[in-house]
Design a protein around this motif. Sequence first.
Motif, short mmCIF file in Angstrom:
data_model
loop_
_atom_site.label_atom_id
_atom_site.label_comp_id
_atom_site.label_asym_id
_atom_site.label_seq_id
_atom_site.Cartn_x
_atom_site.Cartn_y
_atom_site.Cartn_z
N LYS A 83 67.99 52.63 25.03
CA LYS A 83 69.17 51.75 25.07
C LYS A 83 70.25 52.38 25.93
O LYS A 83 71.25 52.90 25.42
CB LYS A 83 69.71 51.50 23.66
N LYS A 86 75.96 50.27 28.93
CA LYS A 86 76.36 49.22 29.86
C LYS A 86 77.84 49.38 30.18
O LYS A 86 78.57 48.42 30.33
CB LYS A 86 76.10 47.84 29.25
N HIS A 87 78.26 50.61 30.29
CA HIS A 87 79.66 50.92 30.53
C HIS A 87 79.79 51.73 31.82
O HIS A 87 78.82 52.23 32.36
CB HIS A 87 80.24 51.71 29.35
N THR A 88 81.02 51.83 32.29
CA THR A 88 81.32 52.69 33.43
C THR A 88 82.24 53.80 32.94
O THR A 88 82.97 53.63 31.96
CB THR A 88 81.98 51.92 34.59
#
Length: 139
Positions: A83, A86-88
């Motif tokens: 998993k 989904k971040h920066t």
Amino acid sequence: MKLLFLLLSIVSFNCLSHVSHHDETPKIAITKTVNNYLKGSVLGDSQMISKAFHSDALVQGNSNGKLQRYDMKTFLGFFSTDKPGKHTTKIISIDIENDAALVKAHWDMGTWMYIDYLTLIKNDGQWKIINKVYTKIQK
């Protein structure tokens, strides 16, 4: 004259070839350490993250108004390559004094973000995160 130039070139090259990663500036070394953590978080790679943290490090912050504390084993358990994030992420600032540093980092999660305050110590020639304090901010 050509011989002198050749000898100086060889000596200069030889001196430069001995520069190693051990000669990197503290800011570069700290950035590499913190980027192991930030990149590892995006990849879900707990082994990469563990390279950045001292084994006795603590992670602390408020969640729903309650202080949360995690040791390294628990914190690393939050990440999985199955998993990926989904971040920066990005480093906002680095403050260094001798063998201690404070890094402020930003995680953009979409509708909210984390701000991390990372305390680092240089020990045995390596920079390691010894403490992480975070806060969660709604956008």
